[in-house]
Design an enzyme around this catalytic site. Structure first.
Site, PDB file in Angstrom:
ATOM      1  N   ALA A 175       0.779  -1.213   0.000  1.00 49.57           N
ATOM      2  CA  ALA A 175       0.000   0.000   0.000  1.00 49.57           C
ATOM      3  C   ALA A 175       0.812   1.265   0.000  1.00 49.57           C
ATOM      4  O   ALA A 175       0.500   2.203   0.676  1.00 49.57           O
ATOM      5  CB  ALA A 175      -0.915  -0.022   1.208  1.00 49.57           C
ATOM      6  N   TYR A 207      -1.497  10.982  -0.356  1.00 50.38           N
ATOM      7  CA  TYR A 207      -0.376  10.593   0.489  1.00 50.38           C
ATOM      8  C   TYR A 207       0.688  11.660   0.687  1.00 50.38           C
ATOM      9  O   TYR A 207       1.482  11.564   1.613  1.00 50.38           O
ATOM     10  CB  TYR A 207       0.284   9.338  -0.091  1.00 50.38           C
ATOM     11  CG  TYR A 207      -0.582   8.109   0.000  1.00 50.38           C
ATOM     12  CD1 TYR A 207      -0.359   7.144   0.971  1.00 50.38           C
ATOM     13  CD2 TYR A 207      -1.636   7.918  -0.900  1.00 50.38           C
ATOM     14  CE1 TYR A 207      -1.161   6.020   1.060  1.00 50.38           C
ATOM     15  CE2 TYR A 207      -2.446   6.800  -0.813  1.00 50.38           C
ATOM     16  CZ  TYR A 207      -2.210   5.852   0.172  1.00 50.38           C
ATOM     17  OH  TYR A 207      -3.011   4.742   0.260  1.00 50.38           O
ATOM     18  N   THR A 211      -7.366   3.599   7.144  1.00 45.51           N
ATOM     19  CA  THR A 211      -6.921   4.443   6.035  1.00 45.51           C
ATOM     20  C   THR A 211      -6.606   3.675   4.766  1.00 45.51           C
ATOM     21  O   THR A 211      -6.388   4.293   3.718  1.00 45.51           O
ATOM     22  CB  THR A 211      -5.705   5.266   6.475  1.00 45.51           C
ATOM     23  OG1 THR A 211      -4.806   4.431   7.226  1.00 45.51           O
ATOM     24  CG2 THR A 211      -6.130   6.419   7.368  1.00 45.51           C
ATOM     25  N   GLU A 212      -6.556   2.368   4.836  1.00 44.35           N
ATOM     26  CA  GLU A 212      -6.431   1.500   3.662  1.00 44.35           C
ATOM     27  C   GLU A 212      -7.029   0.154   3.984  1.00 44.35           C
ATOM     28  O   GLU A 212      -6.672  -0.460   5.008  1.00 44.35           O
ATOM     29  CB  GLU A 212      -4.969   1.266   3.258  1.00 44.35           C
ATOM     30  CG  GLU A 212      -4.287   2.407   2.568  1.00 44.35           C
ATOM     31  CD  GLU A 212      -2.856   2.029   2.170  1.00 44.35           C
ATOM     32  OE1 GLU A 212      -2.482   0.853   2.339  1.00 44.35           O
ATOM     33  OE2 GLU A 212      -2.127   2.918   1.720  1.00 44.35           O
ATOM     34  N   THR A 213      -7.892  -0.332   3.131  1.00 42.74           N
ATOM     35  CA  THR A 213      -8.352  -1.713   3.194  1.00 42.74           C
ATOM     36  C   THR A 213      -9.013  -2.042   1.869  1.00 42.74           C
ATOM     37  O   THR A 213      -9.533  -1.163   1.186  1.00 42.74           O
ATOM     38  CB  THR A 213      -9.322  -1.957   4.365  1.00 42.74           C
ATOM     39  OG1 THR A 213      -9.498  -3.371   4.561  1.00 42.74           O
ATOM     40  CG2 THR A 213     -10.695  -1.320   4.114  1.00 42.74           C
TER      41      THR A 213
END
Length: 423
Positions: A17, A194, A346-348
């Site tokens: 990621a 990001y 925040t990420e999945t």
């Protein structure tokens, strides 16, 4: 989940990621390695079923000197087998065997930082150089949300992550970015970015305003906190109402690119700089759930607890288990914090292509199943989840450390229109 299981799974999670493009190169194999590329089999009593996983493999010459180190798929079998007298057993503490170098982005305001291909060191299986085991988690259930400052006012939809890079590693133009945002308009209420390279903030801000979403901004380089905070403030023209939160770093502790203390200090610096510029919203360190459980001070020093958590890297979980796995993971993180906090994932997500990881099988259909399970599990608090990612990240290099899935996490297999001519 035991500490040993978390350490063994860390490498696979770390590489998937990353928000900035990198190139990974393997050392060329010597000519005499013909016949070494067959799948290796490892017998380990700790696995319950045959499982394929990436691992670092070290080959040795007849004189005992190492001849080649590669990253290959290894079949781990649950039943002990006979010893292979032709290979050397090696136990190591190591990251994935890849080399990372920086790619200077065409049109970027500054070169994008290099990102390590491997994660934190993991205990290798004690055979042929070994390899990381996948993640595991407890079977407990939870809501996945903590108390504390509520930032779900950005809407009733889930969020999504976004990177402004083309498949050829150049920066997307303002037109490319606007086109991307128009493609997913109405599907999300929050977009995470990001960093500030590629001069991405102004065009992303303009696109976000047009389609009516909020932004989770990012400070990528913790050694340039002041500079990036200023670029964010300038890029949005002081319109902080569009900014949901600001993330500091991305998996730096997990990847051993910074210590927890360094990240905590960067969060403090970022908060001070952003408050001075007029932003009163959450500022938070972003790392993997593994690193966060090991270093809860990352969240204790933040205004919310931001974690990256991918059920695909737990080989015991099928796509239909993704929602419950994510709930359990959020609860496990909440349990180690010094105070109740909102857990922002925040990420999945789930890849649409790549190698199989036990029960975790990448495919478009399984991604649909996984995303549906996540949305069902977090139906009451969709603002706590940012899906990964808006489009396939074709600028990324495939690596077996993350099951060759790196490029294929785009929701619904989406490909940016500007990339279609490049593939």
């Amino acid at each position: 989940m035991t500490l040993k299981q978390k350490l063994l799974g860390a490498v696979a999670l770390a590489a998937v990621a990353q928000g900035h493009p990198t190139k990974e190169k393997r050392a060329p194999a010597p000519a005499e390695n013909d016949g070494w590329d067959q799948e290796l089999t490892v017998f380990d009593a700790k696995v319950a079923a045959p499982t394929q996983m990436p691992g670092e493999v070290v080959y040795f010459q007849s004189d005992g000197s190492p001849a080649l180190t590669t990253t290959e798929m290894i079949m781990v079998m649950p039943t002990p087998g006979p010893e292979d007298e032709d290979c050397t057993t090696t136990t190591t503490m190591t990251t994935v065997s890849t080399e990372t170098c920086t790619i200077s982005l065409q049109g970027a305001a500054q070169p994008s930082p290099a990102v390590a291909a491997g994660g934190r060191p993991s205990k290798a299986l004690p055979v042929k150089g070994g390899g990381p085991l996948p993640h595991s988690s407890t079977g407990k259930s939870s809501s996945g949300s903590g108390k504390g400052k509520d930032t779900k006012s950005s809407g009733d939809l889930f969020g999504v992550s976004y990177a402004p890079y083309r498949a050829d590693h150049s920066c997307k133009t303002a037109e490319d970015i606007m086109d991307d945002f128009e493609q997913f308009a109405g599907d999300y209420s929050l977009v995470r970015i990001y960093g500030t390279d590629c001069d991405q903030v102004p065009p992303i801000y303009a696109a976000a305003k047009k389609i009516g979403v909020k932004l989770m901004m990012g400070i990528w380089d913790i050694n340039k906190v002041q500079d990036e905070a200023q670029m964010i403030s300038k890029g949005i023209g002081g319109d902080w109402d569009t900014v949901h939160s600001v993330g500091v770093g991305n998996e730096l502790v997990n990847n051993q690119q910074a210590t927890a203390d360094q990240v905590v200090q960067a969060v403090s610096q970022a908060r001070s700089a952003l408050r001075g510029a007029g932003f009163q919203g959450p500022v938070a360190a972003v790392d993997t759930f593994i690193a966060t459980e090991a270093h809860p001070e990352l969240c204790d020093a933040s205004d919310l607890c931001a974690i990256n958590a991918h059920p695909f890297f737990d080989s015991t979980m099928g796509a239909g288990d993704a929602g419950k796995w994510l709930q359990n993971t959020a609860k496990d993180v909440q349990a180690v914090l010094s105070k109740p906090m909102q857990i922002l994932i925040t990420e999945t997500g789930w890849p649409t292509d790549g190698a199989v990881n036990g029960k975790a099988v990448p495919s478009l259909e399984n991604q649909k199943t996984a995303i549906a399970a996540i949305k069902e599990a977090f139906a009451d608090n969709p603002g706590d989840v940012i899906l990964f990612s808006a489009f396939d990240d074709l600028w990324k290099q495939k690596t077996m450390a993350t099951f060759n899935a790196d490029q294929h996490w785009g929701i619904g297999g989406a490909i940016s229109k500007c990339d279609l001519a490049l593939i």
